[in-house]
Each structure stands twice: as C-alpha cells, then as structure tokens.
Enzyme design. Structure first.
Site, PDB file in Angstrom:
ATOM      1  CE  LYS A 176      49.579  38.018  40.316  1.00  0.00           C
ATOM      2  NZ  LYS A 176      49.277  37.267  39.156  1.00  0.00           N
ATOM      3  CD  GLU A 250      41.387  51.804  35.646  1.00  0.00           C
ATOM      4  OE1 GLU A 250      40.169  51.400  35.395  1.00  0.00           O
ATOM      5  OE2 GLU A 250      41.776  52.853  35.914  1.00  0.00           O
ATOM      6  CB  CYS A 284      36.733  45.954  32.191  1.00  0.00           C
ATOM      7  SG  CYS A 284      37.779  46.935  31.189  1.00  0.00           S
ATOM      8  CD  GLU A 383      33.090  42.377  35.007  1.00  0.00           C
ATOM      9  OE1 GLU A 383      33.724  41.726  35.873  1.00  0.00           O
ATOM     10  OE2 GLU A 383      33.722  43.133  34.203  1.00  0.00           O
TER      11      GLU A 383
HETATM   12  P1  NAD Z   1      40.897  38.481  38.891  1.00  0.00           P
HETATM   13  O1  NAD Z   1      40.858  39.762  39.839  1.00  0.00           O
HETATM   14  O2  NAD Z   1      40.842  37.257  39.346  1.00  0.00           O
HETATM   15  O3  NAD Z   1      42.865  38.557  38.646  1.00  0.00           O
HETATM   16  C1  NAD Z   1      43.604  39.678  38.176  1.00  0.00           C
HETATM   17  C2  NAD Z   1      44.944  39.610  38.402  1.00  0.00           C
HETATM   18  O4  NAD Z   1      44.939  39.751  39.780  1.00  0.00           O
HETATM   19  C3  NAD Z   1      45.733  38.050  38.244  1.00  0.00           C
HETATM   20  O5  NAD Z   1      47.095  38.498  37.797  1.00  0.00           O
HETATM   21  C4  NAD Z   1      45.570  37.637  39.583  1.00  0.00           C
HETATM   22  O6  NAD Z   1      46.545  36.398  39.772  1.00  0.00           O
HETATM   23  C5  NAD Z   1      45.697  38.569  40.576  1.00  0.00           C
HETATM   24  N1  NAD Z   1      45.154  38.265  41.941  1.00  0.00           N
HETATM   25  C6  NAD Z   1      43.693  37.880  42.074  1.00  0.00           C
HETATM   26  N2  NAD Z   1      43.259  38.035  43.440  1.00  0.00           N
HETATM   27  C7  NAD Z   1      44.496  38.893  43.886  1.00  0.00           C
HETATM   28  C8  NAD Z   1      44.912  39.181  45.292  1.00  0.00           C
HETATM   29  N3  NAD Z   1      43.810  39.077  46.264  1.00  0.00           N
HETATM   30  N4  NAD Z   1      46.028  39.922  45.344  1.00  0.00           N
HETATM   31  C9  NAD Z   1      46.875  39.972  44.473  1.00  0.00           C
HETATM   32  N5  NAD Z   1      46.729  39.715  43.277  1.00  0.00           N
HETATM   33  C10 NAD Z   1      45.520  38.993  42.767  1.00  0.00           C
HETATM   34  O7  NAD Z   1      40.340  39.130  37.701  1.00  0.00           O
HETATM   35  P2  NAD Z   1      40.426  38.026  36.353  1.00  0.00           P
HETATM   36  O8  NAD Z   1      38.953  37.330  36.501  1.00  0.00           O
HETATM   37  O9  NAD Z   1      41.630  37.461  35.788  1.00  0.00           O
HETATM   38  O10 NAD Z   1      39.909  39.398  35.283  1.00  0.00           O
HETATM   39  C11 NAD Z   1      38.738  39.629  34.827  1.00  0.00           C
HETATM   40  C12 NAD Z   1      38.425  40.976  35.678  1.00  0.00           C
HETATM   41  O11 NAD Z   1      38.949  42.067  35.321  1.00  0.00           O
HETATM   42  C13 NAD Z   1      36.812  41.519  35.249  1.00  0.00           C
HETATM   43  O12 NAD Z   1      36.182  41.736  36.519  1.00  0.00           O
HETATM   44  C14 NAD Z   1      37.336  42.708  34.348  1.00  0.00           C
HETATM   45  O13 NAD Z   1      36.154  43.504  34.520  1.00  0.00           O
HETATM   46  C15 NAD Z   1      38.381  43.446  35.171  1.00  0.00           C
HETATM   47  N6  NAD Z   1      39.261  44.282  34.376  1.00  0.00           N
HETATM   48  C16 NAD Z   1      39.163  45.566  34.592  1.00  0.00           C
HETATM   49  C17 NAD Z   1      39.747  46.560  33.556  1.00  0.00           C
HETATM   50  C18 NAD Z   1      39.503  47.803  33.853  1.00  0.00           C
HETATM   51  O14 NAD Z   1      40.328  48.723  33.302  1.00  0.00           O
HETATM   52  N7  NAD Z   1      38.660  48.553  34.703  1.00  0.00           N
HETATM   53  C19 NAD Z   1      40.202  46.082  32.698  1.00  0.00           C
HETATM   54  C20 NAD Z   1      40.326  44.557  32.384  1.00  0.00           C
HETATM   55  C21 NAD Z   1      39.573  43.839  33.208  1.00  0.00           C
END
Ligand code: NAD
Length: 486
Positions: A176, A250, A284, A383
């Site tokens: 997804k 992650e 991130c 962040e």
């Molecule tokens: P987000 O958590 O809002 O969404 C990420 C993904 O998860 C999307 O596909 C979203 O639709 C889905 N999602 C959200 N809540 C969910 C739930 N409760 N159950 C299942 N799926 C869910 O994150 P974002 O704002 O889109 O992305 C940015 C974040 O990602 C930042 O915090 C960044 O640091 C992190 N990130 C981490 C890494 C790493 O490797 N540690 C890499 C890239 C980004």
C-alpha cells in the site's frame, strides 16, 4: 496526465470494487498530474486473498531464492533503463529535485534490488549446525503474507527496501503506497509483471490511512513492514500486538549533526548540507539539529547562512535546483506553522523563514536556518519535515554535545565532524541512534543495517538484517548419521 483506471491485484489489473479515485497533484504547478483508483477495504481483502493463496499453495515460496532473485534483478535493470523517467515521475508526484532524486529516488532503489538479488546466492537459508545434542538443520523460511506500507517522501526507495528482501525471502506482498505517490508504484508493478513475477505474489493498492489500518488488521497478513510517522507506527504496533503479527517499523527522526571544536567548517558543510536539507528536508534521516561549540557558534552560523543563501529553489525538474516544493499544501502549512512556533519560542531566523518571492505557484518554503535555539524548544524536539535547520550551541566538552544529541525521543541517524576520527568515533558510540556518519556524507549503506533506536522504530532494514525481517527460523533436529542435501 498519467491515469490508471485499475488496481494491480494478485498480478492482474482489475477494477476497484469502489468508485473513488485519488488525484495526484503536482506540488510545483498545483495541477492534477495523475489519477488512480482509491483502493477500498474490499480491494484489500481480494489482494490479501490472492497473496494468501500464492503463499500457501503457489510456486513462489517453494522455488529457490536465486530463481526469485532473477526476477528482482530484471526489475532493477528495467528501472535503470528508465532512470530519468522515474526521477521525473517521482519529482512530479512529490517535489523532490531531480538533481538529488535521480541518485536517491531511482539509482539507490536499483542498488537495493541488486544487493538483495546478490544476497540470495550467499545467504544460508539452510544451515546445518552441530547442536548440543546432535545435528540440527536451521531452515530460514519466508514469514508469509507481508503488508508493506510506505510514505510519499522516497516512494520508490522505500518500495525497494520492502519488496526486494521480502520477495527474495519468498514472501507474497500486498503493497500500500501513500496516496500522494501511487504512480511510481504502479509503474513498478508493471515492471514486475513484465519480469514474469508469478500471479498472486504482488498487489499494489494505493489508499489512505483507514484502508491501511484494515490491511494491518487483516487476519490473512502475517507480517507488517511499515515506514511512516511515529504516531502511525505506535498504532500499527498496537494492532500487530493484538494479533501477535510480526512487524517492523521505520519511523521519524530528528538527527543531530555534532560539530566538534576542531572541525574544518569549510570542508564539512559540502558533506553535511546534502544530508541536512536533502529532499527539501522531507527525509527521516535529515540532520536537522546542528550542534556547534559555543566559541565557534557564530563561525558555524555564518557559514551555514552563506551556504543556504546560495541554494537554488524552484522547479524540481530543473537540474540546477536544490530545493523544490513541499509535497502538499498541508505540508507547507505544517512547516510554516513550525517556523512561527520557533519564533514564538524565542529562536531567531538567520535566513529564510518565508516563501520564495518569485514563485507564485507551488508549495515552496525558503530553506530556513534558526539560530539561538535551545534543544528543549519544539523546533528542536519535533520532526518538522521541511527545509528548516536549528543551530544549537553547546558548552563544555564532547560529552555535552552527546547529551544534547541524545535528548530526543528519536534515534534514527546523526553525524559527527572533527579533525580527529578517534574522538569522532567515541562520540558516534555515545549517541543512541541506529545509523551514524563519522566525517562521512553517506547516511545509509544498503549492505548494512539501518533503523531506529527509541521512537524511530523497531527492526533493521537493509543488510542481511533486512532480509531476516522477512524470515522465520525453523530448527529441525536430524537423526544421527543423516546429513541433508542442502
Ligand atoms: P504517515 O505515517 O502519515 O503515513 C505513512 C503511510 O502509512 C501512508 O501510506 C499512510 O497512508 C499509512 N498510514 C498512516 N496511518 C496508518 C495506520 N494507522 N495504519 C496503516 N497505515 C497507515 O507518514 P507520512 O507523513 O506520510 O510520512 C512521513 C513520515 O515517515 C515521517 O515521520 C518520516 O520520518 C517517516 N519516514 C521514516 C523513514 C525511515 O526509514 N525511518 C523513511 C521515510 C519516512
């Protein structure tokens, strides 16, 4: 405009059970750049059912890892053939400058695919060990049906981080992608289809959070591999806990770059800045807290301000541009909100802080440097996910800097910059993060583990550890005198 009217479920392009669509908005032009079906819970149910069937009865988990790796390699080669197109596609979806994205958004994913394809031949999936009481075959088997969920910031990269090891391991996958970036995910699905991936092994179902939650909770899913925010990660961990599902997370970061008092600032900034402002700050691992010794603080600030003033902001498709627009209007609101919070907290904007004057379209924010920041401020703790740096002075010795770096809920990455690598290594060992850069511009090496301490995650992607996230170990005690032909 790039439009798909079908979802990729179980290796076939099929109509969604719903009528909803997702518009992909180009953050530079604010125009619709693509449209895909918005997958429903029923679509996810179908995807999980095909993945379950392919895992329980299909050829994929039963064939040799090197046969699976051959398909992964083919996909990697196909991406290399479309390097420029992929870089432009991702840039159009989420604003990453192609000057950075060609390498990080496209070349890096091919390196990840190639690494795991290569590891398939070397990894001891069947390991005969001399136990305490006889010979034991330790068989590493695929964990089962995987739910792979990713954010929009490095979409193809994160798809590779999950699909390469899980597919080489023999899992089947329901992927997804984030609703902001479904187009590169669908192009990837097409490449897997052309490479001959058996039916049922992969589904791609772009959707929002609720459908993501449905996928996580689905009883047909054995393992959740999630990248995203810490807030979502905690919910997913709780949901997986209820079902005793395997999971790896992650999550977010607020990494500190520590400049020691012997640092060569002119030599350091060209290595540090790409990691500090990478991907418009939507990374991130971005080094967003810059820790400088008090007696060299002004020197560091002046050099940083000079560098940031020289950064070209604009159309991310222009190869000279270093900072593009943020992914969405709501992300710009968020970043501007933090800039205001920083000012209200008493920090000062040394450069940036507003919108670039000559750009009247697109969700741009100027690259911004805050000075006089205390590590307890929200702009140093939370962040921001935009091109905003906080320069924090420290008094005393290196331990003081380590203490500030560790004063964070996160523990993803970090760096130290010094003329003395021994001193730097001591600092690196003291900071509680999963990845660290010692006078090095490289935050992640795909042959080695990457992941978070503390609220930055659980588990390690990349390296052998990244493959092991998708394996279960089975110990089979063998009869005396029998050695299996492994
Ligand atoms: P987000 O958590 O809002 O969404 C990420 C993904 O998860 C999307 O596909 C979203 O639709 C889905 N999602 C959200 N809540 C969910 C739930 N409760 N159950 C299942 N799926 C869910 O994150 P974002 O704002 O889109 O992305 C940015 C974040 O990602 C930042 O915090 C960044 O640091 C992190 N990130 C981490 C890494 C790493 O490797 N540690 C890499 C890239 C980004």
């Amino acid at each position: 405009m790039k439009a798909y009217d079908r979802l990729f479920i179980g290796g076939e392009w099929v109509a969604s059970s719903g009528t909803g669509t997702i518009d992909v908005i180009n953050p530079t032009t604010e125009e619709v750049a693509g449209r895909v079906p918005d997958a429903t819970e029923a679509d996810v149910d179908r995807a999980v059912a095909t993945a379950r069937e392919a895992f329980d009865r299909g050829p994929w988990p039963r064939m040799g890892a090197t046969e699976r790796a051959a398909i992964v390699s083919k996909v990697s080669d196909a991406i290399k053939d479309e390097m420029q197109e992929f870089a432009e596609l991702v840039s159009t979806e989420m604003g990453s400058p192609v000057s950075w994205g060609t390498m990080a958004q496209v070349l890096a994913p091919t390196m990840i695919f190639d690494y795991y394809a290569g590891l398939a031949a070397e990894y001891p999936f069947d390991d005969v060990r001399q136990g305490l009481m006889g010979q034991v075959l330790v068989a590493s088997e695929p964990v089962g049906v995987v739910a792979a969920i990713t954010p929009w910031n490095v979409p193809l990269f994160l798809a590779a981080a999950k699909l390469a090891p899980s597919l080489v391991a023999g899992c089947t996958v329901v992927f997804k992608p984030a609703p902001e970036t479904p187009l590169d995910a669908f192009r990837l699905a097409e490449l897997f289809e052309s490479a001959g991936l058996p039916k049922g092994v992969l589904s791609v179902v772009p959707a929002g959070r609720e459908v993501g939650e449905h996928l996580v909770r689905h009883p047909g899913v054995d393992k959740v591999s999630f990248t995203g925010s810490t807030v979502a990660g905690k919910k997913i961990a709780a949901a997986c806990g209820e079902g005793l599902k395997r999971f790896s997370l992650e999550l977010g970061g607020k990494s500190a770059a520590i400049l020691l008092d012997d640092v060569d600032i002119a030599a350091t900034l060209p290595m540090l800045m790409p990691s500090a402002m990478m991907n418009n700050g939507e990374a991130c691992i971005a080094q967003t807290r810059i820790l400088a010794p008090r007696d060299r603080y002004q020197e560091v600030v002046d050099a940083l301000v000079d560098t940031v003033k020289g950064m070209k902001v604009g159309d991310p498709l222009d190869p000279a541009v270093e900072v593009g627009p943020l992914v969405a209007e709501r992300q710009r609101d968020r970043v501007e909100g933090y800039i205001k919070i920083g000012q209200d907290e008493g920090a000062k904007v040394a450069v940036g802080g507003g919108r670039p004057a000559r750009l009247d379209k697109g969700w741009f924010v100027e690259p911004t440097v805050f000075v006089d920041v205390d590590n307890s401020m929200r702009i140093a703790q939370e962040e921001i996910f935009g091109p905003v740096l906080a320069v924090i002075p420290y008094d005393g010795d290196d331990d003081q800097a380590v203490e500030i770096a560790n004063d964070s809920a996160y523990g993803l990455c970090g760096s130290v910059w010094t003329g003395d690598p021994d001193r730097g290594l001591k600092v690196a060992r003291g900071v509680r993060t999963g990845t660290y850069m010692l006078n090095s511009p490289i935050p992640i090496d795909f042959a080695t583990p990457f992941g978070g301490y503390k609220e930055s995650g659980i588990g390690r992607e990349f390296g052998r550890e990244g493959l092991e996230l998708f394996l279960e170990q089975k110990s089979i005690s063998l009869p005396a005198g029998y050695t299996p032909g492994v």
